[in-house]
Write a protein that holds these residues in place. Sequence first.
Motif, PDB file in Angstrom:
ATOM      1  N   TYR A  24       0.829  -1.251  -0.013  1.00 35.22           N
ATOM      2  CA  TYR A  24       0.060   0.052   0.175  1.00 35.22           C
ATOM      3  C   TYR A  24       0.795   1.246   0.025  1.00 35.22           C
ATOM      4  CZ  TYR A  24      -4.168   2.965   0.990  1.00 35.22           C
ATOM      5  OH  TYR A  24      -5.391   3.786   1.208  1.00 35.22           O
ATOM      6  N   LEU A  25       1.885   1.284   0.874  1.00 34.06           N
ATOM      7  CA  LEU A  25       2.739   2.550   0.818  1.00 34.06           C
ATOM      8  C   LEU A  25       3.504   2.907  -0.225  1.00 34.06           C
ATOM      9  CD1 LEU A  25       3.804   1.931   4.504  1.00 34.06           C
ATOM     10  CD2 LEU A  25       2.868   4.212   3.649  1.00 34.06           C
ATOM     11  N   SER A  26       4.311   1.632  -1.182  1.00 33.80           N
ATOM     12  CA  SER A  26       4.579   1.854  -2.292  1.00 33.80           C
ATOM     13  C   SER A  26       3.997   2.454  -3.300  1.00 33.80           C
ATOM     14  CB  SER A  26       5.539   0.289  -2.646  1.00 33.80           C
ATOM     15  OG  SER A  26       4.673  -0.544  -2.666  1.00 33.80           O
ATOM     16  N   ARG A  27       2.686   2.252  -3.211  1.00 31.35           N
ATOM     17  CA  ARG A  27       1.828   2.578  -4.159  1.00 31.35           C
ATOM     18  C   ARG A  27       1.550   4.145  -3.941  1.00 31.35           C
ATOM     19  NH1 ARG A  27      -3.682  -0.182  -5.750  1.00 31.35           N
ATOM     20  NH2 ARG A  27      -4.003   0.401  -7.955  1.00 31.35           N
ATOM     21  N   TYR A  28       1.254   4.495  -2.905  1.00 26.50           N
ATOM     22  CA  TYR A  28       0.454   5.767  -2.599  1.00 26.50           C
ATOM     23  C   TYR A  28       1.802   6.771  -2.023  1.00 26.50           C
ATOM     24  CZ  TYR A  28      -3.663   4.050  -3.831  1.00 26.50           C
ATOM     25  OH  TYR A  28      -4.919   3.240  -4.477  1.00 26.50           O
ATOM     26  N   LYS A  29       2.797   6.170  -1.560  1.00 33.27           N
ATOM     27  CA  LYS A  29       4.152   7.234  -1.109  1.00 33.27           C
ATOM     28  C   LYS A  29       3.656   7.883   0.329  1.00 33.27           C
ATOM     29  CE  LYS A  29       6.265   6.145  -4.810  1.00 33.27           C
ATOM     30  NZ  LYS A  29       6.460   4.807  -4.803  1.00 33.27           N
ATOM     31  N   VAL A  30       2.749   8.489   0.530  1.00 30.17           N
ATOM     32  CA  VAL A  30       2.298   9.228   1.684  1.00 30.17           C
ATOM     33  C   VAL A  30       0.873   8.626   1.821  1.00 30.17           C
ATOM     34  CG1 VAL A  30       1.964  11.201   3.039  1.00 30.17           C
ATOM     35  CG2 VAL A  30       3.840  11.159   1.393  1.00 30.17           C
ATOM     36  N   VAL A  31       0.731   8.166   3.332  1.00 33.68           N
ATOM     37  CA  VAL A  31      -0.635   7.541   3.694  1.00 33.68           C
ATOM     38  C   VAL A  31      -1.032   7.886   5.197  1.00 33.68           C
ATOM     39  CG1 VAL A  31      -2.094   5.566   4.027  1.00 33.68           C
ATOM     40  CG2 VAL A  31      -0.208   5.621   1.941  1.00 33.68           C
ATOM     41  N   GLU A  32      -2.169   8.506   5.236  1.00 34.16           N
ATOM     42  CA  GLU A  32      -2.664   8.896   6.709  1.00 34.16           C
ATOM     43  C   GLU A  32      -2.598   7.521   7.540  1.00 34.16           C
ATOM     44  OE1 GLU A  32      -6.291  10.880   6.765  1.00 34.16           O
ATOM     45  OE2 GLU A  32      -5.197  12.485   5.795  1.00 34.16           O
ATOM     46  N   TYR A  33      -2.417   7.653   8.956  1.00 32.51           N
ATOM     47  CA  TYR A  33      -2.465   6.541   9.732  1.00 32.51           C
ATOM     48  C   TYR A  33      -3.734   5.818   9.614  1.00 32.51           C
ATOM     49  CZ  TYR A  33      -2.247   4.128  14.391  1.00 32.51           C
ATOM     50  OH  TYR A  33      -2.279   3.062  15.111  1.00 32.51           O
ATOM     51  N   SER A  34      -5.009   6.505   9.476  1.00 30.32           N
ATOM     52  CA  SER A  34      -5.995   5.853   9.489  1.00 30.32           C
ATOM     53  C   SER A  34      -6.463   4.865   8.338  1.00 30.32           C
ATOM     54  CB  SER A  34      -7.226   6.883   9.831  1.00 30.32           C
ATOM     55  OG  SER A  34      -7.320   8.005   8.947  1.00 30.32           O
ATOM     56  N   ALA A  35      -5.922   5.714   7.402  1.00 35.01           N
ATOM     57  CA  ALA A  35      -6.103   5.115   5.997  1.00 35.01           C
ATOM     58  C   ALA A  35      -5.374   3.724   5.863  1.00 35.01           C
ATOM     59  CB  ALA A  35      -5.693   5.971   4.718  1.00 35.01           C
ATOM     60  N   LEU A  36      -4.173   3.732   6.396  1.00 36.17           N
ATOM     61  CA  LEU A  36      -3.408   2.416   6.232  1.00 36.17           C
ATOM     62  C   LEU A  36      -3.956   1.586   7.235  1.00 36.17           C
ATOM     63  CD1 LEU A  36      -0.705   1.225   5.406  1.00 36.17           C
ATOM     64  CD2 LEU A  36       0.325   2.247   7.447  1.00 36.17           C
ATOM     65  N   LEU A  37      -4.350   2.003   8.577  1.00 39.25           N
ATOM     66  CA  LEU A  37      -4.988   0.995   9.400  1.00 39.25           C
ATOM     67  C   LEU A  37      -6.202   0.396   8.714  1.00 39.25           C
ATOM     68  CD1 LEU A  37      -5.390  -0.454  12.101  1.00 39.25           C
ATOM     69  CD2 LEU A  37      -6.438   1.705  12.977  1.00 39.25           C
ATOM     70  N   GLY A  38      -7.102   1.345   8.205  1.00 43.04           N
ATOM     71  CA  GLY A  38      -8.283   0.665   7.359  1.00 43.04           C
ATOM     72  C   GLY A  38      -8.075  -0.183   6.092  1.00 43.04           C
ATOM     73  N   TYR A  39      -7.010   0.141   5.601  1.00 45.61           N
ATOM     74  CA  TYR A  39      -6.550  -0.875   4.449  1.00 45.61           C
ATOM     75  C   TYR A  39      -6.104  -2.206   4.850  1.00 45.61           C
ATOM     76  CZ  TYR A  39      -4.124  -2.695   0.305  1.00 45.61           C
ATOM     77  OH  TYR A  39      -3.816  -3.636  -0.683  1.00 45.61           O
ATOM     78  N   CYS A  40      -5.391  -2.029   6.131  1.00 52.16           N
ATOM     79  CA  CYS A  40      -4.974  -3.622   6.679  1.00 52.16           C
ATOM     80  C   CYS A  40      -6.068  -4.076   7.073  1.00 52.16           C
ATOM     81  CB  CYS A  40      -3.904  -3.250   7.711  1.00 52.16           C
ATOM     82  SG  CYS A  40      -2.258  -2.477   7.081  1.00 52.16           S
ATOM     83  N   LYS A  41      -7.028  -3.527   7.819  1.00 52.03           N
ATOM     84  CA  LYS A  41      -8.248  -4.256   8.437  1.00 52.03           C
ATOM     85  C   LYS A  41      -8.993  -4.690   7.213  1.00 52.03           C
ATOM     86  CE  LYS A  41      -8.749  -1.838  12.716  1.00 52.03           C
ATOM     87  NZ  LYS A  41      -9.747  -0.888  13.383  1.00 52.03           N
ATOM     88  N   SER A  42      -9.098  -4.328   6.308  1.00 50.67           N
ATOM     89  CA  SER A  42      -9.865  -4.830   5.261  1.00 50.67           C
ATOM     90  C   SER A  42      -9.172  -5.928   4.375  1.00 50.67           C
ATOM     91  CB  SER A  42     -10.042  -3.540   4.057  1.00 50.67           C
ATOM     92  OG  SER A  42      -8.720  -3.497   3.263  1.00 50.67           O
ATOM     93  N   LYS A  43      -7.956  -6.236   4.498  1.00 50.50           N
ATOM     94  CA  LYS A  43      -7.182  -7.333   3.903  1.00 50.50           C
ATOM     95  C   LYS A  43      -7.154  -8.525   4.921  1.00 50.50           C
ATOM     96  CE  LYS A  43      -6.472  -5.651   0.102  1.00 50.50           C
ATOM     97  NZ  LYS A  43      -7.079  -6.248  -1.011  1.00 50.50           N
ATOM     98  N   THR A  44      -6.962  -8.314   6.175  1.00 50.29           N
ATOM     99  CA  THR A  44      -6.785  -9.163   7.272  1.00 50.29           C
ATOM    100  C   THR A  44      -7.605  -8.818   8.644  1.00 50.29           C
ATOM    101  OG1 THR A  44      -4.526  -9.308   6.482  1.00 50.29           O
ATOM    102  CG2 THR A  44      -4.858 -10.478   8.553  1.00 50.29           C
ATOM    103  N   ASP A  45      -8.304  -9.924   9.015  1.00 48.36           N
ATOM    104  CA  ASP A  45      -9.196  -9.768  10.301  1.00 48.36           C
ATOM    105  C   ASP A  45      -8.043  -9.718  11.440  1.00 48.36           C
ATOM    106  OD1 ASP A  45     -11.431  -9.715   8.769  1.00 48.36           O
ATOM    107  OD2 ASP A  45     -11.940 -11.948   8.972  1.00 48.36           O
TER     108      ASP A  45
END
Length: 78
Positions: A24-45
Amino acid sequence: MLFPSKHDNPDQTIIAVATTMIKYLSRYKVVEYSALLGYCKSKTDKIEYLFSPAIDLLYILGLVRYLPKSDCFEWAKS
């Protein structure tokens, strides 16, 4: 735990969560904390307890920088 054993779910390890963050980070370069957490939660429970150790691992390896003013993570590699 950094090294998984035969009793661990492969999707619920620090390495798996860190890999998801790297993608996710290599694709978007700068990511907010909540966006990264949300993305990780969507991929893994059940990753709430793995999120902090995984981001710490990436920080120690020099792959991520934290920007406190904007509460964002920045991909440190090109």
